[in-house]
Write a protein that holds these residues in place. Sequence first.
Motif, PDB file in Angstrom:
ATOM      1  N   SER A  86       0.680  -1.068  -0.112  1.00  0.00           N
ATOM      2  CA  SER A  86       0.015  -0.045   0.001  1.00  0.00           C
ATOM      3  C   SER A  86       0.972   1.164  -0.181  1.00  0.00           C
ATOM      4  CB  SER A  86      -0.674   0.081   1.459  1.00  0.00           C
ATOM      5  OG  SER A  86      -0.068   0.315   2.369  1.00  0.00           O
ATOM      6  N   SER A  87       0.414   2.340  -0.279  1.00  0.00           N
ATOM      7  CA  SER A  87       1.276   3.630  -0.320  1.00  0.00           C
ATOM      8  C   SER A  87       0.507   4.603   0.594  1.00  0.00           C
ATOM      9  CB  SER A  87       1.515   4.117  -1.703  1.00  0.00           C
ATOM     10  OG  SER A  87       0.193   4.681  -2.193  1.00  0.00           O
ATOM     11  N   LEU A  88       1.467   5.409   1.221  1.00  0.00           N
ATOM     12  CA  LEU A  88       1.003   6.420   1.952  1.00  0.00           C
ATOM     13  C   LEU A  88       1.361   7.958   1.668  1.00  0.00           C
ATOM     14  CD1 LEU A  88       1.966   4.713   5.381  1.00  0.00           C
ATOM     15  CD2 LEU A  88      -0.397   5.304   4.778  1.00  0.00           C
ATOM     16  N   PRO A  89       0.619   8.819   0.939  1.00  0.00           N
ATOM     17  CA  PRO A  89       1.075   9.952   0.650  1.00  0.00           C
ATOM     18  C   PRO A  89       1.256  10.785   1.979  1.00  0.00           C
ATOM     19  CG  PRO A  89      -1.007   9.243  -0.313  1.00  0.00           C
ATOM     20  CD  PRO A  89      -0.858   8.502   0.733  1.00  0.00           C
TER      21      PRO A  89
ATOM     22  N   GLU B 196      -1.404  10.356   5.140  1.00  0.00           N
ATOM     23  CA  GLU B 196      -2.673  10.673   4.666  1.00  0.00           C
ATOM     24  C   GLU B 196      -3.418   9.660   5.691  1.00  0.00           C
ATOM     25  OE1 GLU B 196      -3.736   8.683   1.135  1.00  0.00           O
ATOM     26  OE2 GLU B 196      -4.946  10.485   0.406  1.00  0.00           O
ATOM     27  N   GLU B 197      -3.080   8.549   5.860  1.00  0.00           N
ATOM     28  CA  GLU B 197      -3.947   7.449   6.815  1.00  0.00           C
ATOM     29  C   GLU B 197      -4.240   7.946   8.139  1.00  0.00           C
ATOM     30  OE1 GLU B 197      -1.733   4.156   7.796  1.00  0.00           O
ATOM     31  OE2 GLU B 197      -3.546   3.187   8.817  1.00  0.00           O
ATOM     32  N   SER B 198      -2.927   8.214   8.693  1.00  0.00           N
ATOM     33  CA  SER B 198      -3.246   8.775  10.134  1.00  0.00           C
ATOM     34  C   SER B 198      -4.090  10.120  10.084  1.00  0.00           C
ATOM     35  CB  SER B 198      -1.695   9.134  10.601  1.00  0.00           C
ATOM     36  OG  SER B 198      -1.004   8.128  10.607  1.00  0.00           O
ATOM     37  N   ALA B 199      -3.970  11.018   9.350  1.00  0.00           N
ATOM     38  CA  ALA B 199      -4.758  12.099   9.166  1.00  0.00           C
ATOM     39  C   ALA B 199      -6.422  11.818   9.237  1.00  0.00           C
ATOM     40  CB  ALA B 199      -4.205  13.279   8.066  1.00  0.00           C
ATOM     41  N   ARG B 200      -6.379  11.105   7.934  1.00  0.00           N
ATOM     42  CA  ARG B 200      -7.880  10.675   7.669  1.00  0.00           C
ATOM     43  C   ARG B 200      -8.506   9.875   8.928  1.00  0.00           C
ATOM     44  NH1 ARG B 200      -9.880  10.593   2.344  1.00  0.00           N
ATOM     45  NH2 ARG B 200      -8.311  10.557   0.802  1.00  0.00           N
ATOM     46  N   LYS B 201      -7.873   8.964   9.532  1.00  0.00           N
ATOM     47  CA  LYS B 201      -8.352   8.209  10.862  1.00  0.00           C
ATOM     48  C   LYS B 201      -8.620   9.241  11.811  1.00  0.00           C
ATOM     49  CE  LYS B 201      -6.584   4.923  13.039  1.00  0.00           C
ATOM     50  NZ  LYS B 201      -5.562   4.061  13.799  1.00  0.00           N
TER      51      LYS B 201
ATOM     52  N   GLN C   8     -11.737   0.453   3.707  1.00  0.00           N
ATOM     53  CA  GLN C   8     -11.907   0.393   5.283  1.00  0.00           C
ATOM     54  C   GLN C   8     -10.477   0.922   6.024  1.00  0.00           C
ATOM     55  OE1 GLN C   8     -14.724  -0.938   6.756  1.00  0.00           O
ATOM     56  NE2 GLN C   8     -15.418  -1.259   4.447  1.00  0.00           N
ATOM     57  N   CYS C   9      -9.286   1.046   5.328  1.00  0.00           N
ATOM     58  CA  CYS C   9      -8.101   1.304   6.164  1.00  0.00           C
ATOM     59  C   CYS C   9      -7.448   2.603   5.687  1.00  0.00           C
ATOM     60  CB  CYS C   9      -7.117   0.232   5.704  1.00  0.00           C
ATOM     61  SG  CYS C   9      -7.680  -1.372   6.348  1.00  0.00           S
ATOM     62  N   ASN C  10      -8.281   3.595   5.001  1.00  0.00           N
ATOM     63  CA  ASN C  10      -7.524   4.731   4.545  1.00  0.00           C
ATOM     64  C   ASN C  10      -6.272   4.756   3.779  1.00  0.00           C
ATOM     65  OD1 ASN C  10      -9.906   6.186   5.627  1.00  0.00           O
ATOM     66  ND2 ASN C  10      -8.968   5.849   7.608  1.00  0.00           N
ATOM     67  N   ARG C  11      -6.068   3.510   3.236  1.00  0.00           N
ATOM     68  CA  ARG C  11      -4.779   3.393   2.650  1.00  0.00           C
ATOM     69  C   ARG C  11      -5.015   3.343   0.955  1.00  0.00           C
ATOM     70  NH1 ARG C  11       0.443   1.266   4.852  1.00  0.00           N
ATOM     71  NH2 ARG C  11       0.039   1.600   7.293  1.00  0.00           N
ATOM     72  N   ARG C  12      -3.708   3.688   0.557  1.00  0.00           N
ATOM     73  CA  ARG C  12      -3.727   3.665  -1.075  1.00  0.00           C
ATOM     74  C   ARG C  12      -3.410   2.318  -1.548  1.00  0.00           C
ATOM     75  NH1 ARG C  12      -5.423   8.822  -3.460  1.00  0.00           N
ATOM     76  NH2 ARG C  12      -5.571  10.296  -1.529  1.00  0.00           N
ATOM     77  N   SER C  13      -4.284   1.977  -2.549  1.00  0.00           N
ATOM     78  CA  SER C  13      -3.677   0.682  -3.344  1.00  0.00           C
ATOM     79  C   SER C  13      -2.589   0.724  -4.097  1.00  0.00           C
ATOM     80  CB  SER C  13      -5.119   0.202  -3.873  1.00  0.00           C
ATOM     81  OG  SER C  13      -4.920  -0.916  -4.580  1.00  0.00           O
ATOM     82  N   VAL C  14      -2.014  -0.360  -4.548  1.00  0.00           N
ATOM     83  CA  VAL C  14      -1.013  -0.197  -5.351  1.00  0.00           C
ATOM     84  C   VAL C  14      -1.453  -0.918  -6.552  1.00  0.00           C
ATOM     85  CG1 VAL C  14       1.084  -0.338  -3.553  1.00  0.00           C
ATOM     86  CG2 VAL C  14       0.150  -2.460  -4.320  1.00  0.00           C
ATOM     87  N   ARG C  15      -2.721  -1.344  -6.736  1.00  0.00           N
ATOM     88  CA  ARG C  15      -3.059  -2.038  -7.943  1.00  0.00           C
ATOM     89  C   ARG C  15      -3.562  -0.846  -8.903  1.00  0.00           C
ATOM     90  NH1 ARG C  15      -4.945  -7.554  -7.653  1.00  0.00           N
ATOM     91  NH2 ARG C  15      -6.409  -7.255  -9.488  1.00  0.00           N
ATOM     92  N   THR C  16      -3.537  -1.108 -10.199  1.00  0.00           N
ATOM     93  CA  THR C  16      -4.014   0.074 -10.964  1.00  0.00           C
ATOM     94  C   THR C  16      -5.341  -0.077 -11.384  1.00  0.00           C
ATOM     95  OG1 THR C  16      -3.080  -1.487 -12.781  1.00  0.00           O
ATOM     96  CG2 THR C  16      -1.792   0.250 -12.244  1.00  0.00           C
TER      97      THR C  16
END
Lengths: 343, 577
Positions: free
Chosen positions: A139-142, A240-245, A300-308
């Motif tokens: 996953s990626s985290l901006p 981004e994830e921590s902020a969103r959460k 569900q986890c506020n994460r960015r997918s690495v799938r296109t």
Amino acid sequence: MEKRGRYTGSLLLLFLLFAMTAVASHSPQPGEAGGQQYAPDEEQILIVYTAHKKEIYEPVIKEFEERTGIWVQVVDGGTNEILGRIAKEDGMDSGDVMFGGGVDNLSAYNDYFETYECRQSEVLRSDYYDPDGKWISFSSLPIVFIYNNKLVYSAGVPTSWEELLDGNWKGKISCAAPDTSGSSCTALLTMIQVLEGEGLTQDEVITSFVDNLDGNIAPDSVRVLEEVASGTRMIGITNEESARKQMQKGADLSMVYPVEGTSALPDGTAIIKNCPHRENAELFMEFTVSEETQRFLVEQCNRRSVRTDITQEAIPNEIHYDLERAAESRSEMLEKWAALTGT
Amino acid sequence: MMQKRMMMKKKIKWTFKKELLICFIVLSVIPLIISNCFLIGIFQTAITQKEQKRAGGQLEAMEALLLEKFEAFDLAAERICGNQQVKEGITAENRWEQNRVYNLLYQETEGLREYADFRICDAGGVTRYATGSGTYDVTMPDYWGILKQAGTNIDQLVLRDAVGYQIADGLSMQAARAIYNEEDECIGYLVLDVTEEHFDTLCAGSVEEGTGFCLLDSFFEEIYSTKGAKTGGIAGTLRERLLSGEAPDREADSVYYEVRAVGDTGLYLAIGRTMVFTEEILAQMLFILVIMTGISLLLCLVVAQILSSRLSEPVRMLSEAMRLAQNGNLDVRLHAKRKDELGILTGNFNQMAGKLKRYMELQVRQQKEINDANIAMMQAQLNPHFLYNTLDTMKWIAKANHVDELAVLASGLATIFRTSISEEKWITLSEELRLVEGYVEIQRIRFHDRFELDIEVPLELEDCLIPKLVVQPIVENAVIHGLAECEHGHIFINIYEKGRVMYIEVSDDGCGMDEEMIGLLNGRNKEKLRGHLGFRNVDTILRLYYGEQYGLSVENQQTGGTKVVLKLPHEAPGMDD
């Protein structure tokens, strides 16, 4: 008399021995009801070392267990702690999979991972795909800026990396120490990468930034959110994830993607060298990048997918994070940081 | 000697004590140890079994309780999911239809809502109806977790550990069943959220307070734990050990695990049974055992000591008394206070010693009487009293008639008889020598002066008292046997004292004796000396008076002839009987 004495002595000894055995044999045996019959077979086990937070690894691993029937033994810890352990074990009596940790960190330990060709590679983002096949991204985290809505007027919100250095926010910025927080380290390296394009050197960027922190350094990324949410600091740098959460929890915060660009460094998964359960490890690798898992991450986890092929809002202003460049300047940057902050 | 006796005494005592001690130990300590060990063992087994049974019973009761509730959940779920109104009302937007579904939901879940919150989600996982609070706006992914599982297990209420999916606080377990329409399309799900609170309610009253049990899913991950189990970390420990292939029970923990599958739900119940019989208690009991053994050993030692001295003391005294008796002290007596065998033995010894003493005294007295009789008889042989007077008369008649030789003969004979008839048993050496001279005078006349007599006696010995008539028979023997064939014989009596012993040597230069005779004389074989009464009597007299080391000895002289030596103690004059 002598002979009889010896005879009596041995008889005595025999009695004592007998008595002792009687006691020993009466000590309770481990019960058959102890549950050992439910123990999994060796081929039904997978040992996962993870640097993810519990809220990420727990649902993924639980779902993996339920779907495959494989028992997963989890060893969790900080990225460097776990990677250090892997290096120490060096393929002896080690785990199967390293789950989590920035791919820049994983790359440094390539020697301790098995090469694995992911079967779903064509749907994975090519910019975060290891050509050596040592790891696959998860996953990626901006990196984002956050600010406290109560304290910062929306028109005066910092929108660029450059603004952080101009002195207006001196002492009002919350940032975690880059030597302990992975996301903070990525953020600093991103700032350097971005501002070098504007003509500043690495040293200038760090010196200026540390000066603007005015000695306020958060011990970890969680503290950054708390400090901003509580109003101790006005703005913060986090992922981004921590902020969103935090925002979902009801904190009066807003999120800004820097205009010069932000990086979205992925974390990865790798098979540990000489892993005892290779087949299960491969199953797990495929599972982490499966469509359902990636969808779950996004939804569900506020994460960015690495799938296109997963629909998710695009990261505004995303730049290509130069992994090689980052790996080179990383230690130099940390040294400079330590020198400036005196830690 | 003394030391040896001490050692002997010690050895006797020690042997006794050792045997007694071994007997006591065999009889008291060993049965004590064995019975104690068995007691501990049996106690341990009994307690463990009882505890095991109790834990098993609790698990069984718990399983029954859970299965009962699951069965009720299952039936309710079946009714709700099969209800037409529910099916139609899932996506209903108007209030009236929603109320109808709610009414039905509450009606069907009557009595179960305290054990679970019920929700109805649409096909997309969005919650439409919920009996619990705080879960109205939950959206669950239908491609993930419990809903996916429910979608693939048609007409079944699936159970799942809620780990990693915390949509509500304290959510422990979820159950779901898909709802299908007539076209067999999944139009929604019935979801049951079972929280920790619900489990607490379920267990309250039906589980013993403080029982540490936990509910585990098929991977032994914790769904629910009672407080006791939580603090003990049963679930985590159990899973960890199963994963590492170890036996769940470990001696050091003092906790035993009992696991029981809950029907065919794929769930497990585990109970942490604390070992009542811990190492500590065992150690305590063993400590007591050691102390008891020690006390009993001490007691054995003391009793063995007392008994052995009670037995060995009289034996030792008896042996000491016997040693004294052996050395001649027959006056020794033992005090026998005891009435047992040892007392009888002591009494017998006393009697024996008394009898021995009386017998010895009798023997001595008899011997003395015999000796006195012998001496009297011997002296009587030489005592014809009247001859003396006759000889005296003869001497005077011869003198008157000038027959000198006859006078000498009569006078010599008279001297001899005077001495022999006197009542005195002891005479001085000079008197004896005079008697010898008298005798020799007679014999010289008889043998025509064929021999001479010389006497050499120190003056200080002349007054020594000797038994009378001990020298004369020897001289007589020399004259009659030694000088019988000689023309000019010579008899020499030499008397001297050496080392408080007086030697009277009578030597002649006659024909000597054959060696056989000398052997007989020196051997003092009295039966064979029949013909030599003189020698025999003298020897006997000396021995009887003075003892065995004195007496008479004979030897041939190298120059020819015989030398007879009388050996007698040089006692002070006036020695009495």
